[in-house]
Design a protein around this motif. Structure first.
Motif, PDB file in Angstrom:
ATOM      1  N   MET A   1      72.362 -33.917  27.846  1.00 19.61           N
ATOM      2  CA  MET A   1      72.818 -33.227  26.656  1.00 19.61           C
ATOM      3  C   MET A   1      71.773 -33.431  25.550  1.00 19.61           C
ATOM      4  SD  MET A   1      76.063 -34.064  24.169  1.00 19.61           S
ATOM      5  CE  MET A   1      77.238 -34.018  25.468  1.00 19.61           C
ATOM      6  N   LYS A   2      71.482 -32.394  24.817  1.00 16.13           N
ATOM      7  CA  LYS A   2      70.571 -32.484  23.683  1.00 16.13           C
ATOM      8  C   LYS A   2      71.385 -32.629  22.415  1.00 16.13           C
ATOM      9  CE  LYS A   2      66.427 -30.390  25.278  1.00 16.13           C
ATOM     10  NZ  LYS A   2      65.234 -29.743  24.774  1.00 16.13           N
ATOM     11  N   PHE A   3      70.835 -33.369  21.461  1.00 15.44           N
ATOM     12  CA  PHE A   3      71.497 -33.582  20.183  1.00 15.44           C
ATOM     13  C   PHE A   3      70.498 -33.282  19.079  1.00 15.44           C
ATOM     14  CE2 PHE A   3      72.660 -36.112  16.509  1.00 15.44           C
ATOM     15  CZ  PHE A   3      74.014 -35.833  16.379  1.00 15.44           C
ATOM     16  N   GLN A   4      70.882 -32.430  18.136  1.00 17.42           N
ATOM     17  CA  GLN A   4      70.027 -32.093  16.998  1.00 17.42           C
ATOM     18  C   GLN A   4      70.733 -32.543  15.728  1.00 17.42           C
ATOM     19  OE1 GLN A   4      66.898 -30.494  16.751  1.00 17.42           O
ATOM     20  NE2 GLN A   4      67.109 -31.136  14.635  1.00 17.42           N
ATOM     21  N   PRO A   5      70.224 -33.588  15.049  1.00 16.45           N
ATOM     22  CA  PRO A   5      70.829 -33.999  13.777  1.00 16.45           C
ATOM     23  C   PRO A   5      70.698 -32.889  12.740  1.00 16.45           C
ATOM     24  CG  PRO A   5      69.273 -35.645  14.575  1.00 16.45           C
ATOM     25  CD  PRO A   5      69.096 -34.431  15.417  1.00 16.45           C
ATOM     26  N   LEU A   6      71.658 -32.805  11.847  1.00 15.92           N
ATOM     27  CA  LEU A   6      71.636 -31.795  10.796  1.00 15.92           C
ATOM     28  C   LEU A   6      71.075 -32.379   9.507  1.00 15.92           C
ATOM     29  CD1 LEU A   6      75.139 -30.190  11.356  1.00 15.92           C
ATOM     30  CD2 LEU A   6      72.925 -29.375  12.182  1.00 15.92           C
ATOM     31  N   GLY A   7      70.448 -31.551   8.715  1.00 14.79           N
ATOM     32  CA  GLY A   7      69.958 -31.955   7.401  1.00 14.79           C
ATOM     33  C   GLY A   7      68.920 -33.060   7.479  1.00 14.79           C
ATOM     34  N   ARG A   9      68.984 -36.164   8.604  1.00 13.04           N
ATOM     35  CA  ARG A   9      69.503 -37.233   9.467  1.00 13.04           C
ATOM     36  C   ARG A   9      68.581 -37.400  10.671  1.00 13.04           C
ATOM     37  NH1 ARG A   9      74.094 -34.537   7.839  1.00 13.04           N
ATOM     38  NH2 ARG A   9      75.547 -35.797   6.649  1.00 13.04           N
ATOM     39  N   VAL A  10      68.605 -38.607  11.230  1.00 12.03           N
ATOM     40  CA  VAL A  10      67.813 -38.898  12.424  1.00 12.03           C
ATOM     41  C   VAL A  10      68.699 -39.588  13.454  1.00 12.03           C
ATOM     42  CG1 VAL A  10      65.604 -39.057  11.228  1.00 12.03           C
ATOM     43  CG2 VAL A  10      66.991 -41.105  11.475  1.00 12.03           C
ATOM     44  N   ALA A  43      65.530 -38.030  17.801  1.00  7.76           N
ATOM     45  CA  ALA A  43      65.656 -36.657  17.306  1.00  7.76           C
ATOM     46  C   ALA A  43      65.697 -36.686  15.787  1.00  7.76           C
ATOM     47  CB  ALA A  43      66.923 -36.001  17.857  1.00  7.76           C
ATOM     48  N   VAL A  44      65.194 -35.624  15.157  1.00  7.42           N
ATOM     49  CA  VAL A  44      65.192 -35.540  13.694  1.00  7.42           C
ATOM     50  C   VAL A  44      65.799 -34.223  13.244  1.00  7.42           C
ATOM     51  CG1 VAL A  44      63.166 -37.011  13.374  1.00  7.42           C
ATOM     52  CG2 VAL A  44      62.849 -34.581  13.631  1.00  7.42           C
ATOM     53  N   GLY A  45      66.410 -34.244  12.063  1.00  5.89           N
ATOM     54  CA  GLY A  45      66.942 -33.029  11.467  1.00  5.89           C
ATOM     55  C   GLY A  45      65.807 -32.165  10.933  1.00  5.89           C
ATOM     56  N   LYS A  46      66.100 -30.917  10.680  1.00  8.65           N
ATOM     57  CA  LYS A  46      65.069 -29.967  10.244  1.00  8.65           C
ATOM     58  C   LYS A  46      64.520 -30.268   8.858  1.00  8.65           C
ATOM     59  CE  LYS A  46      66.525 -26.326  13.253  1.00  8.65           C
ATOM     60  NZ  LYS A  46      66.640 -24.928  13.510  1.00  8.65           N
ATOM     61  N   GLU A  47      65.259 -31.006   8.040  1.00  9.58           N
ATOM     62  CA  GLU A  47      64.819 -31.308   6.678  1.00  9.58           C
ATOM     63  C   GLU A  47      64.048 -32.627   6.577  1.00  9.58           C
ATOM     64  OE1 GLU A  47      67.946 -30.869   3.787  1.00  9.58           O
ATOM     65  OE2 GLU A  47      68.842 -29.231   4.919  1.00  9.58           O
ATOM     66  N   VAL A  51      59.359 -38.581   8.823  1.00 14.67           N
ATOM     67  CA  VAL A  51      59.397 -39.228  10.139  1.00 14.67           C
ATOM     68  C   VAL A  51      59.385 -38.166  11.233  1.00 14.67           C
ATOM     69  CG1 VAL A  51      60.623 -41.291   9.344  1.00 14.67           C
ATOM     70  CG2 VAL A  51      61.928 -39.324  10.112  1.00 14.67           C
ATOM     71  N   GLU A  52      59.027 -38.598  12.438  1.00 16.79           N
ATOM     72  CA  GLU A  52      59.026 -37.677  13.571  1.00 16.79           C
ATOM     73  C   GLU A  52      59.491 -38.420  14.814  1.00 16.79           C
ATOM     74  OE1 GLU A  52      54.333 -37.867  14.731  1.00 16.79           O
ATOM     75  OE2 GLU A  52      54.955 -36.468  13.180  1.00 16.79           O
TER      76      GLU A  52
END
Length: 87
Positions: A1-7, A9-10, A43-47, A51-52
């Protein structure tokens, strides 16, 4: 499962504690109750610009929310709870 944090968030995977000291002394599990306050960003949020994925970071002791994804425990942190990167 993939998880993408929002805003801003990491998703962080905590580093495992070292169970032996530098001199080779083994530390029993019951002696070290505190969870480590550093980990690797998964994983990192788009904003998030500072960090990466792959960075090792130090974060506030009681920050974040623990989640289980694919039977593995992670921590979701606000970017402001990340105190710095380890190089």
């Amino acid at each position: 499962m993939k998880f993408q944090p929002l805003g801003k968030r990491v998703l962080v995977e905590r580093e495992e504690e070292t169970k032996t000291t530098a001199s080779g002394i083994i530390i029993p599990d019951n002696a070290s109750k505190e969870k480590p306050s550093s980990g690797k960003i998964v994983a990192v949020g788009k904003e998030c610009e500072d960090v990466e994925v792959g960075d090792t970071v130090v974060f506030a002791k009681y920050a974040g929310s623990e989640v289980s994804i694919d039977e593995k425990k992670y921590l979701i942190l606000n970017l402001e709870d990340v105190l710095g990167k380890l190089k």
